[in-house]
Design a protein around this motif. Structure first.
Motif, short mmCIF file in Angstrom:
data_model
loop_
_atom_site.label_atom_id
_atom_site.label_comp_id
_atom_site.label_asym_id
_atom_site.label_seq_id
_atom_site.Cartn_x
_atom_site.Cartn_y
_atom_site.Cartn_z
N ASP A 179 81.55 83.65 82.03
CA ASP A 179 82.45 82.82 81.42
C ASP A 179 82.31 82.94 79.95
N VAL A 180 83.45 82.73 79.04
CA VAL A 180 83.44 82.69 77.67
C VAL A 180 84.45 82.06 77.20
N LEU A 181 84.35 81.31 76.09
CA LEU A 181 85.48 80.45 75.36
C LEU A 181 85.89 81.13 74.12
N VAL A 182 87.16 81.47 74.09
CA VAL A 182 87.75 82.32 73.08
C VAL A 182 88.77 81.80 72.24
N PRO A 183 89.01 81.98 71.16
CA PRO A 183 90.24 81.31 70.21
C PRO A 183 91.32 81.47 70.92
N SER A 184 92.24 80.10 71.12
CA SER A 184 93.28 80.27 71.62
C SER A 184 94.52 81.22 71.53
N VAL A 185 94.57 81.35 70.02
CA VAL A 185 95.47 82.15 69.46
C VAL A 185 95.19 83.76 69.88
N TRP A 186 94.05 84.02 70.57
CA TRP A 186 94.21 85.37 71.15
C TRP A 186 94.86 85.46 72.36
N ARG A 188 97.90 85.34 72.33
CA ARG A 188 99.08 86.46 71.97
C ARG A 188 98.95 87.81 72.62
N TRP A 189 97.60 88.21 72.83
CA TRP A 189 97.33 89.58 73.29
C TRP A 189 96.54 89.75 74.42
N LEU A 190 95.68 89.00 74.55
CA LEU A 190 94.58 88.73 75.56
C LEU A 190 95.13 88.84 76.97
N ARG A 191 94.85 89.86 77.77
CA ARG A 191 95.58 90.00 79.05
C ARG A 191 94.32 90.18 80.22
N ALA A 204 68.29 92.60 77.14
CA ALA A 204 68.43 93.28 76.05
C ALA A 204 69.41 94.63 76.45
N LYS A 205 70.42 94.44 77.44
CA LYS A 205 71.50 95.42 77.89
C LYS A 205 72.75 94.85 77.57
N THR A 206 73.72 95.79 77.05
CA THR A 206 75.02 95.41 76.91
C THR A 206 75.90 96.20 78.19
N LEU A 207 76.58 95.31 78.72
CA LEU A 207 77.48 95.72 79.91
C LEU A 207 78.89 95.37 79.91
N PRO A 208 79.64 96.12 80.42
CA PRO A 208 81.03 96.02 80.39
C PRO A 208 81.59 95.04 81.53
N VAL A 209 82.68 94.12 81.05
CA VAL A 209 83.15 93.09 81.64
C VAL A 209 84.52 93.33 81.72
N ASP A 210 85.17 93.07 83.02
CA ASP A 210 86.85 93.04 82.98
C ASP A 210 87.19 91.70 83.27
N ILE A 211 88.15 91.37 82.60
CA ILE A 211 88.81 90.10 82.35
C ILE A 211 89.60 89.88 84.04
N ILE A 212 89.12 88.84 84.63
CA ILE A 212 89.82 88.62 85.94
C ILE A 212 90.71 87.19 85.84
N ARG A 213 90.45 86.67 84.85
CA ARG A 213 91.12 85.14 84.89
C ARG A 213 91.05 84.59 83.67
N VAL A 225 90.26 78.82 74.91
CA VAL A 225 90.64 78.84 76.16
C VAL A 225 89.62 79.55 76.95
N LYS A 226 89.29 79.19 78.20
CA LYS A 226 88.23 79.78 78.96
C LYS A 226 88.66 81.09 79.57
N VAL A 227 87.82 81.87 79.50
CA VAL A 227 88.08 83.40 79.94
C VAL A 227 86.92 83.86 80.91
N THR A 228 87.28 84.23 82.07
CA THR A 228 86.40 84.51 83.02
C THR A 228 86.41 86.17 83.33
N GLY A 229 85.26 86.69 83.51
CA GLY A 229 85.35 88.35 83.67
C GLY A 229 84.26 88.50 84.78
N ARG A 230 84.39 89.66 85.41
CA ARG A 230 83.43 90.27 86.47
C ARG A 230 82.78 91.74 85.79
N PHE A 231 81.55 91.85 86.01
CA PHE A 231 81.02 93.14 85.57
C PHE A 231 81.60 94.16 86.27
#
Length: 253
Positions: A179-186, A188-191, A204-213, A225-231
């Motif tokens: 879960d991450v909170l992002v600026p609501s103006v995003w 416009r393009w966030l999907r 200390a690892k960087t992992l890719p996450v896909d936005i699911i909601r 706005v709250k964005v939820t992703g899954r690894f």
């Protein structure tokens, strides 16, 4: 000349102030982006409790241990219910014998429809009581609803837990969300389906996450706005509650 010099000085001050303000705005924007931290949580979790009012017989797993779906998480000392079930089953058997007897008498015109209906009603009542005890006896064994781990275990074997007190808290181990909170103006393009990365502080690892909601509402105060992703792949070593900074691919305007 003095007036001209003063005018030039005022213009320089205004220009400098505008440049300073712009610099501050850029710094604030950068700071806000750097402050977008993701928090890992389990997709499934549950607080397990019981309304039986009986002592705990066994707790096969310890806090932090893993279990599979269907494993026994707890059993209770339900001897009283077992005895009540036997009594209810005996009463049901007697009621069924009475029904069979009254039906035989009715075929010989030695009993009327009323007697047969009463016998059948008593048999149905006895069957309902037996089913109720079977259902209660089934709750004497608690099985895992999903693969996971024991997050907390405040109870111990031989204790009689209160109905409102959880016996344990379990979390899914193979399905983690971010879960991450992002600026609501995003918006416009966030999907959904887009990718961002999470740098987990603890590993200390960087992992890719896909936005699911993407959240359905915007916080009017923070304008987030709250964005939820899954690894996207394996998240080995990552546990619920871990967190870290995120990086999103912001399209150029």
């Amino acid at each position: 000349m003095k007036h001209l010099a003063a005018s030039v000085l005022m213009i320089q001050l205004l220009a400098g102030g505008a440049a300073y303000a712009a610099g501050n705005d850029a710094a604030d924007a950068t700071a806000s982006l750097e402050g977008l931290r993701g928090i890992v949580r389990a997709a499934d979790e549950a607080s397990i409790s019981s309304d039986l009012g009986f002592a705990i017989a066994t707790l096969p797993f310890k806090e932090g241990e893993s279990f599979n779906k269907g494993d026994i998480l707890a059993t209770f000392e339900c001897g009283d219910i077992q005895a009540q079930l036997k009594s209810a089953e005996a009463a049901l058997a007697a009621a069924q014998i009475a029904v069979a007897n009254d039906e035989r008498l009715a075929r010989s015109n030695a009993a009327g429809k009323f007697e047969v209906d009463i016998s059948r009603a008593k048999a149905n009542q006895a069957a309902g009581e037996a089913d109720a005890y079977r259902s209660k006896l089934g709750r004497c064994t608690i099985r895992a609803p999903f693969d996971g781990r024991i997050g907390a275990m405040p109870s111990h074997a031989h204790e009689t837990p209160e109905p409102s007190r959880p016996i344990m808290h379990i979390v899914a181990s193979n399905d983690l969300l971010v879960d991450v909170l992002v600026p609501s103006v995003w918006l416009r393009w966030l999907r959904e389906g887009e990718e961002f990365s999470l740098s987990v502080d603890e590993t200390a690892k960087t992992l890719p996450v896909d936005i699911i909601r993407i959240g359905a509402t915007v916080d009017p105060v923070s304008q987030t706005v709250k964005v939820t992703g899954r690894f996207s792949g394996q998240a080995t070593g990552v546990l619920p509650g871990m967190s870290g900074p995120t990086v999103f691919k912001i399209p150029s305007e």
